[in-house]
Scaffold this motif. Structure first.
Motif, PDB file in Angstrom:
ATOM      1  N   PRO A  43      53.117 -22.975 -40.899  1.00  0.00           N
ATOM      2  CA  PRO A  43      53.036 -24.484 -41.051  1.00  0.00           C
ATOM      3  C   PRO A  43      53.561 -25.400 -39.742  1.00  0.00           C
ATOM      4  N   LEU A  44      54.193 -24.723 -38.872  1.00  0.00           N
ATOM      5  CA  LEU A  44      54.358 -25.769 -37.756  1.00  0.00           C
ATOM      6  C   LEU A  44      53.423 -25.517 -36.728  1.00  0.00           C
ATOM      7  N   VAL A  45      52.845 -24.321 -36.589  1.00  0.00           N
ATOM      8  CA  VAL A  45      51.763 -24.292 -35.528  1.00  0.00           C
ATOM      9  C   VAL A  45      50.398 -24.800 -35.984  1.00  0.00           C
ATOM     10  N   GLY A  46      50.207 -24.599 -37.256  1.00  0.00           N
ATOM     11  CA  GLY A  46      48.876 -25.062 -37.954  1.00  0.00           C
ATOM     12  C   GLY A  46      47.870 -24.170 -37.780  1.00  0.00           C
ATOM     13  N   TRP A  47      46.647 -24.698 -37.597  1.00  0.00           N
ATOM     14  CA  TRP A  47      45.531 -23.678 -37.712  1.00  0.00           C
ATOM     15  C   TRP A  47      44.104 -24.508 -37.306  1.00  0.00           C
ATOM     16  N   VAL A  48      43.259 -23.909 -36.739  1.00  0.00           N
ATOM     17  CA  VAL A  48      41.787 -24.596 -36.428  1.00  0.00           C
ATOM     18  C   VAL A  48      40.801 -24.329 -37.485  1.00  0.00           C
ATOM     19  N   ASN A  49      39.771 -25.102 -37.664  1.00  0.00           N
ATOM     20  CA  ASN A  49      38.782 -25.084 -38.513  1.00  0.00           C
ATOM     21  C   ASN A  49      37.630 -24.321 -38.201  1.00  0.00           C
ATOM     22  N   ALA A  50      36.453 -24.227 -38.927  1.00  0.00           N
ATOM     23  CA  ALA A  50      35.610 -23.361 -38.440  1.00  0.00           C
ATOM     24  C   ALA A  50      34.773 -23.687 -37.240  1.00  0.00           C
ATOM     25  N   GLU A  86      48.447 -27.676 -33.825  1.00  0.00           N
ATOM     26  CA  GLU A  86      46.985 -27.569 -33.270  1.00  0.00           C
ATOM     27  C   GLU A  86      46.382 -28.983 -33.631  1.00  0.00           C
ATOM     28  N   ALA A  87      46.543 -29.687 -34.832  1.00  0.00           N
ATOM     29  CA  ALA A  87      46.014 -30.984 -34.849  1.00  0.00           C
ATOM     30  C   ALA A  87      46.863 -32.040 -33.964  1.00  0.00           C
ATOM     31  N   MET A  88      48.128 -32.015 -33.845  1.00  0.00           N
ATOM     32  CA  MET A  88      48.786 -32.949 -33.166  1.00  0.00           C
ATOM     33  C   MET A  88      48.333 -32.905 -31.598  1.00  0.00           C
TER      34      MET A  88
END
Length: 648
Positions: A225-232, A241-243
């Motif tokens: 939840p802290l690091v996040g993710w990238v979309n396709a 990742e978004a920040m």
């Protein structure tokens, strides 16, 4: 019949050439017959001859037409050749060049995200997708250029073992594409460069690879939840990742090459590369080991008490976020399967903090000189204020408590009796100074600033309930910041999550930050608050002896708040929390714990959140080698003798 009885002719021929004489009536003597020709026939005039007209079918006319047509066509060709080789030579040459040139985008590697010691939290790795021109693969092994299913079967059976795939599935894909005369189809996705090297060595015609960049998260659920993710599309869609998406994203490159009619590169053709520029890497202030430990500790407690969720924040004295864990979590390596709330709850979840907010109330009272740690209050079992009847967490006889006793026992009524001595405007100003009603400025996506209505809008009940943390909301990060301010001798230091950025992964540049530390209360008030918070973990009078850490003096505060439910449109359930720091004389860490809506066993912060605080703080201090405390704390008195005071 006589001549007179013969019917007259309707038409008579004119005299002249070709006119026959009238016949004599039959039966008369031959001598009396008229002569055969009454007069000599004049000679015919010769017919005038017309000129011969030649039609399209005549050979000479056809030959002329063909000659003109050929000359016209040759003139067009000559004009076109002149235009191509003369006037438009450069344009045509460019068009011909572009028709045989292919441009392939080279993906840029996204920058890495690492912890404070360089442990990889998010990395980009090169992967390959295998594509096929089935019309070419169908000729595999056939020297005559004939396409056969047997060639496709042969190719599928050779590729399958390398990629651990079903050869029948690969074969079916190739057959379908070949039947449609397709020159492009995905055969296998997401294989390693080493696997592609083996496939390429087979020399199967029509089999190509497509380079792709894949994001991987080595630490998985503990930090997801802290690091996040990238979309396709490779764009950061949550967390860091978004920040930091703009920094992490690189610039794609381009590979330009000439190809033949079959799409194969021309060995002697032009080839040009514009290399991709990788994105910058980001280093967090997060301690990966501490993050992992906190994540597991809060997960166990949420499950134990059948709670909805739980969160942990760990800060150092300088405001660096060392851990920000929440449960439930998810696997950002498989974001498609993730369900529920994917946000980092310490940043995004606002809740009514309850009694941990009493730290703000008493800090303000001490700073303004309204009370002292030993100020005395008579605390009844119930207290009427406005339209609301106030009560403590449990029924009790009338108590004689000092300010320190009110904090230690977490009395709502006692807090109201002390806090109502200060006007709402002043109390509101201290809430703002401690960071209520605004985000921390970390910049985390979706971070909440909580809710704090202006004092002028407080109703008759809210004017009192805000003193003990109801009727306002904060995040767990904001509550941790309150404790950090007290631990830091009254100075509120801006919290930070990003330690630095780097283009090479070796040299790190700290981010620019215009925020500055601000003093909220004096060092003396911070020290008095610290001593009052030590009483909270006291075995005799405190609400959280389970927060103790062996070998260290601990200061903290419990929270047990009524939980507002959006679904129920009112209060339903509770929030159990604890916030504190240690060692008291030289604080190393601030730990805040929150468990949302426990439904099994206890509801109190001292029972649920305090033990998690003890585990995490103990792990952090022992791992960091913090020296053990050698002295016991000297506490303020928590009660006063009503009879003695009356006699005096």
């Amino acid at each position: 019949m006589t001549p007179s009885s013969q019917p007259p002719r309707s038409k008579t021929r004119p005299a002249g050439a070709g006119t026959k004489p009238a016949r004599v009536a039959s039966g008369g003597p031959k001598a009396n017959r008229a002569p055969a020709r009454a007069a000599a026939t004049p000679p015919r005039q010769p017919r005038r001859t017309k000129p011969v007209r030649l039609g399209m079918g005549h050979p000479r006319r056809r030959a002329r037409f063909l000659m003109v047509a050929v000359l016209f066509i040759f003139s067009l060709l000559a004009a076109q050749m002149f235009r191509i080789q003369g006037i438009d030579a450069a344009t045509v040459a460019q068009q011909a060049y572009e028709s045989r040139v292919a441009k392939v985008t080279t993906p840029a590697a996204r920058g890495s995200i690492v912890s404070d010691d360089g442990t990889a939290l998010a990395v980009t790795v090169e992967r390959r997708n295998v594509t096929a021109d089935a019309t070419a693969t169908a000729q595999y092994g056939n020297n005559n250029g004939v396409r056969t299913d047997a060639a496709l079967r042969n190719a599928a059976e050779k590729i399958a073992p390398i990629v651990q795939a079903d050869p029948n599935a690969l074969y079916a894909t190739l057959v379908k594409a070949n039947a449609a005369n397709s020159q492009f189809v995905y055969l296998v996705k997401d294989i390693s460069p080493a696997q592609w090297k083996q496939i390429n060595a087979l020399g199967i015609p029509g089999i190509y690879s497509e380079t792709v960049m894949k994001r991987e998260y080595p630490q998985g659920t503990s930090v997801a939840p802290l690091v996040g993710w990238v979309n396709a599309a490779g764009v950061g869609s949550g967390g860091v990742e978004a920040m930091e998406n703009k920094l992490l994203n690189g610039t794609p490159g381009v590979h330009v090459f000439e190809r033949d009619a079959y799409g194969q590169p021309i060995a002697t053709g032009e080839s040009k590369d514009t290399p991709a520029t990788p994105g910058e890497s980001v280093k967090l202030t997060i301690d990966n080991d501490l993050q992992w430990y906190a994540s597991n500790a809060i997960a166990a407690e949420v499950k134990k008490y059948n709670a909805d969720d739980g969160s942990v924040v760990v800060l150092d004295l300088n405001g660096h976020i060392k851990a920000a864990a929440s449960y439930p979590s998810f696997d950002n390596n498989n974001i498609g399967a993730a369900t529920g709330n994917l946000n980092s709850l310490p940043f995004t979840q606002a809740y009514e903090p309850g009694s941990t907010s009493k730290l703000v109330t008493f800090s303000a009272l001490l700073q303004e000189g309204t009370t002292t740690p030993t100020s005395q209050f008579t605390v009844p079992n119930r207290l009427q204020r406005g339209t609301k009847t106030l009560q403590d967490s449990h029924n009790h006889a009338t108590l004689s408590l000092t300010s320190a006793g009110i904090v230690a026992e977490s009395s709502n009524i006692g807090t109201v009796l002390a806090g109502e001595q200060m006007d709402p405007a002043t109390m509101y100003s201290y809430m703002k100074k401690f960071g209520y009603g605004a985000s921390t400025g970390v910049g985390f996506p979706g971070e909440s600033g909580g809710l704090l209505a202006n004092y002028s809008k407080w109703d008759a009940a809210q004017r009192y309930t805000v003193l003990y943390g109801q009727g306002l909301s904060t995040t767990l990060l904001q509550q941790a910041s309150v404790a950090q301010t007290i631990a830091n001798k009254g100075v509120r230091t801006p919290l930070s999550l990003i330690a630095g950025t780097s283009t090479d992964g070796q040299t790190w540049t700290a981010p620019q930050d215009s925020r500055t530390p601000t003093r909220v209360v004096s060092e003396q008030v911070a020290q008095e608050m610290t001593t009052m918070m030590e009483g909270v973990v006291d075995d005799k009078n405190g609400t959280a002896p389970s927060a103790k850490v062996a070998g260290y003096n601990v200061a903290g505060k419990t929270g047990t708040a009524d939980r507002y439910s959006v679904i129920a449109h009112g209060y339903r359930g509770h929030v159990a929390s604890f916030v504190g720091f240690a060692p008291v004389d030289n604080p190393q860490y601030i730990v805040a714990v929150m468990v949302d809506n426990p439904k099994s066993g206890s509801i109190f912060g001292g029972d649920i959140a305090a033990p998690v605080f003890s585990q995490i703080m103990g792990y952090a201090l022992h791992r960091g080698g913090a020296p053990l405390d050698t002295t016991k704390p000297t506490l303020f008195p928590t009660t006063w003798d009503h009879k003695t005071e009356s006699d005096d």
